[in-house]
Design an enzyme around this catalytic site. Structure first.
Site, mmCIF file in Angstrom:
data_model
loop_
_atom_site.group_PDB
_atom_site.id
_atom_site.type_symbol
_atom_site.label_atom_id
_atom_site.label_comp_id
_atom_site.label_asym_id
_atom_site.label_seq_id
_atom_site.Cartn_x
_atom_site.Cartn_y
_atom_site.Cartn_z
ATOM 1 N N ASP A 170 -25.797 -57.714 -65.290
ATOM 2 C CA ASP A 170 -26.632 -56.755 -64.553
ATOM 3 C C ASP A 170 -25.862 -55.455 -64.331
ATOM 4 O O ASP A 170 -24.761 -55.278 -64.856
ATOM 5 C CB ASP A 170 -27.100 -57.356 -63.216
ATOM 6 C CG ASP A 170 -25.921 -57.640 -62.284
ATOM 7 O OD1 ASP A 170 -24.769 -57.321 -62.661
ATOM 8 O OD2 ASP A 170 -26.148 -58.166 -61.180
ATOM 9 N N ASP B 16 -24.337 -54.104 -61.706
ATOM 10 C CA ASP B 16 -23.020 -54.222 -61.077
ATOM 11 C C ASP B 16 -21.999 -54.820 -62.041
ATOM 12 O O ASP B 16 -20.864 -54.366 -62.124
ATOM 13 C CB ASP B 16 -23.099 -55.103 -59.826
ATOM 14 C CG ASP B 16 -23.546 -54.304 -58.616
ATOM 15 O OD1 ASP B 16 -23.694 -53.069 -58.748
ATOM 16 O OD2 ASP B 16 -23.750 -54.921 -57.550
#
Ligand code: 0RA
Length: 676
Positions: free
Chosen positions: A540, A542
């Site tokens: 994702d 992050d």
């Protein structure tokens, strides 16, 4: 979302991960055998040698070697340019992954070659190392890393076609796996000169024949900076933009390395208001070109080239540069009295903090040494480079006292910071000696002690770290969980970096350290405990960011480990497609659609698709079988195609300025086919 996801993908392609799984070769070409050339036994033997041991001639048979074929042909065009006969080089990636290289040089000679009893063109294309024989006197220095000539490219291509425009005519010859199909023939008239080579890499030789635009782009950009006045164009005919035009980029530099350094420092804040310092000269008969600039960062970015080859291991030209820079700056600082007021010992490194420099020399008979044959050994070169940099700096410092002062102050600051860093490190080392050992508490080490066998997983987050600990093979897989985002080393001073617990844990786990004395940034990795270091983050936004932060740390402080091929990225699956007991992991959109088809047997009822957003959604067994089991996982190796390009990209992605980063992402977004 989309932009950030892409943001990482772009770093991926510039730093270039190599898929470790060997791709299957495509449908084989059926070729008619050539009656014509069956006579030339010697030529056949030469080409056979290349085909039998391709790696000996072009480095490897993977992505690097594949792209090397293009560079080998382009080098010949650049040689024509250096000799003063060529101004334009076109590189075209065709629909079928064949590549066309077209130049407006003199054209490969086509006259009858007495010794070989055939056209010179055929000799150049089929006899190893024949390229140079025709013009011994010319200033031929380009020659590529392997310098093996177009005949190698020909030998390793399923089909090669050459058109030569010369003396008012067009000549043509075609080859299958290096063997001419028929003699050179005249096919038309022409009022220009030049060579057009089209080759289709042989999929029996290469693990993949898919060219990457970004890899060719960064090399051609680099060549444009290194050879001012030559225009290099790159077209990708496999892809069109929204207006239906082929992807196209052109690279041209009229100021050479001066523009190169401006490009490298585009997103860094300049220390001084003036332009890049630049010299283009000839010393002791050797062309030397140098551009340098100081910025407000703390890193040293020196890129050196010999005959257009990036000498990543340095050598005599770099030693001469460092020596000349240190001596001239030190003398200026002493004479000006600024240094006398400071009771601080200054070393060579301090003069290079915040320095971006490119050095390019053209050497007639270069001696390349070192592990990767990218270290210049010619001892006479250091004096010439020393003279050139001293001359450049001396004049500059005299003419620009304000800038000179800013540089000297920066050097003093660097020395103080280095001493602070040393103290901090010694404190940490004393502390770790007191606590009785080098290894961080969070490390779940493996039992094997042979670094060749051992792997270290750097895992995002304690929770995924826990799963990885359960799922791993503890004999040879160690796990180090990292808490969230590590420090952005691009923006931090060196001593801050060792204040960071996460980063010092990485160093301790690896068993490497950075020296404290002269050349303090040199990495000592004799104690390296793992030869595979695998970054494992969530798929994702992050996770992408953390992956980039870790890669930045390695690129800036542990670059040798990347160069040795020790750094990898894990690839957890993106989907699990399930129906009843049947299930399949998918890594791409295509795989997902195919799995739905196959498992659902045409019907889409009862098929369940789970999208994995993070490692945490997998249990230990799933993580093992998809991502950690050497038998089943796919690792992407992190490699550096172009150190200069990687430098530029990391400075931009991780630096302060937002505008160029946004521009970069928007500009490159069209190449991304990500659908997050
Ligand atoms: C042999 C001799 C000469 C030029 C070349 C080869 C040559 C090779 C390639 C490959 C791509 N483009 C090229 N351009 C030139 C010297 C030519 C002369 O003396 O006229």
């Amino acid at each position: 979302m989309i932009i950030l996801k892409f943001f990482l993908r772009k770093v991926v392609s510039l730093i270039n991960y190599k898929n470790i799984n060997i791709e299957m070769s495509e449908e084989q070409l059926i070729l008619k055998s050539s009656e014509y050339s069956a006579s030339s036994i010697q030529v056949l033997e030469g080409l056979e040698a290349v085909r039998k041991r391709p790696a000996m001639y072009i480095g490897d048979i993977g992505e690097k070697g594949l792209h090397h074929l293009v560079y080998e042909v382009v080098d010949n065009s650049i040689d024509e340019a250096l000799a003063g006969y060529c101004t334009d080089v076109d590189v075209i990636i065709n629909e079928d992954n064949s590549v066309t290289v077209k130049d407006n040089g003199r054209g490969i000679p086509v006259d009858f070659h007495e010794k070989e009893q055939k056209s010179a063109l055929e000799v150049v294309m089929t006899v190893l190392h024949a390229g140079g024989k025709f013009d011994k006197d010319s200033y031929k220095v380009s020659g590529g890393l392997h310098g093996v000539g177009v005949s190698c490219v020909n030998a390793l291509s399923a089909v090669t076609k050459v058109n030569v425009h010369r003396a008012g005519k067009v000549y043509y010859q075609e080859y299958h796996r290096g063997i001419p199909v028929e003699p050179v023939k005249e096919v038309g008239t022409s009022d220009m000169t030049g060579t057009v080579v089209t080759f289709l890499p042989d999929n029996e030789i290469f693990t993949s024949i898919e060219y990457k635009f970004s890899i060719l782009a960064s090399r051609l950009r680099e060549l444009a900076f290194l050879n001012k006045g030559v225009r290099l164009n790159l077209t990708d005919r496999r892809e069109t933009d929204k207006d239906g035009n082929f992807v196209f980029e052109t690279y041209y530099s009229d100021e050479g390395l001066k523009q190169f350094v401006r490009y490298l420092d585009e997103t860094r804040e300049s220390l001084i208001e003036r332009d890049v310092m630049y010299i283009d000269t000839v010393k002791n008969g050797m062309p030397v070109e140098i551009a340098i600039h100081y910025n407000t960062t703390y890193s040293e970015n020196i890129h050196s080239y010999v005959n257009n080859i990036n000498t990543i291991e340095g050598g005599t030209h770099l030693l001469g540069f460092r020596r000349g820079l240190t001596r001239t700056l030190k003398k200026y600082a002493e004479d000006s009295g600024i240094l006398a007021k400071q009771k601080i010992e200054i070393n060579g490194d301090d003069f290079r903090e915040g320095l971006t420099a490119v050095i390019s020399v053209k050497v007639q008979e270069p001696l390349f040494e070192g592990q990767t044959k990218t270290k210049l050994g010619n001892s006479d070169v250091s004096g010439s480079v020393d003279q050139a940099i001293s001359e450049l700096l001396k004049i500059y410092l005299e003419e620009h006292p304000k800038e000179a002062k800013a540089i000297v102050n920066k050097v003093i600051l660097a020395a103080s910071a280095r001493i602070a860093a040393r103290n901090a490190r010694e404190k940490v080392q004393r502390k770790s000696a007191m606590t009785g050992g080098g290894l961080p508490g969070k490390l779940a080490d493996c039992s094997n002690r042979d670094p060749h066998m051992c792997e270290l997983y750097l895992v995002e987050g304690d929770s995924a770290g826990g799963t990885a600990k359960q799922g791993r093979n503890r004999a040879f897989q160690a796990i180090l969980p990292l808490r969230g985002k590590i420090l952005n080393v691009e923006k931090a001073m060196t001593h801050k970096i060792f204040d960071s617990e996460e980063i010092s844990n990485i160093f301790k786990a690896l068993g490497v350290h950075i020296g404290t004395e002269e050349d303090s940034k040199a990495l000592n990795f004799k104690g390296l405990r793992y030869h595979k270091i695998i970054i494992m983050c969530d798929a994702d936004v992050d996770g992408s960011h953390i992956e980039t932060l870790i890669m930045t740390l390695f690129f800036r402080y542990l670059k040798e480990l990347i160069e040795h091929g020790f750094l990898y990225i894990a690839t957890p699956p993106l989907y699990l497609v399930k129906k009843g007991k049947e299930q399949r992991y998918c890594w791409t959109e295509d795989q997902r659609l195919q799995a739905i088809q196959e498992i659902g047997r045409g019907k889409d009822t009862g098929v369940h698709v789970q999208r994995y957003k993070g490692l945490g959604e997998m249990n230990a067994e799933q993580l093992w079988e998809t991502t950690m089991d050497p038998e089943r996982r796919t690792l992407r190796q992190v490699t550096i195609d172009s150190s200069a390009e990687a430098d530029h990209v990391f400075a931009m992605l991780m630096g302060d300025e937002v505008a160029p980063r946004r521009e970069f992402i928007e500009k490159n977004a069209k190449y991304a086919r990500i659908d997050v």
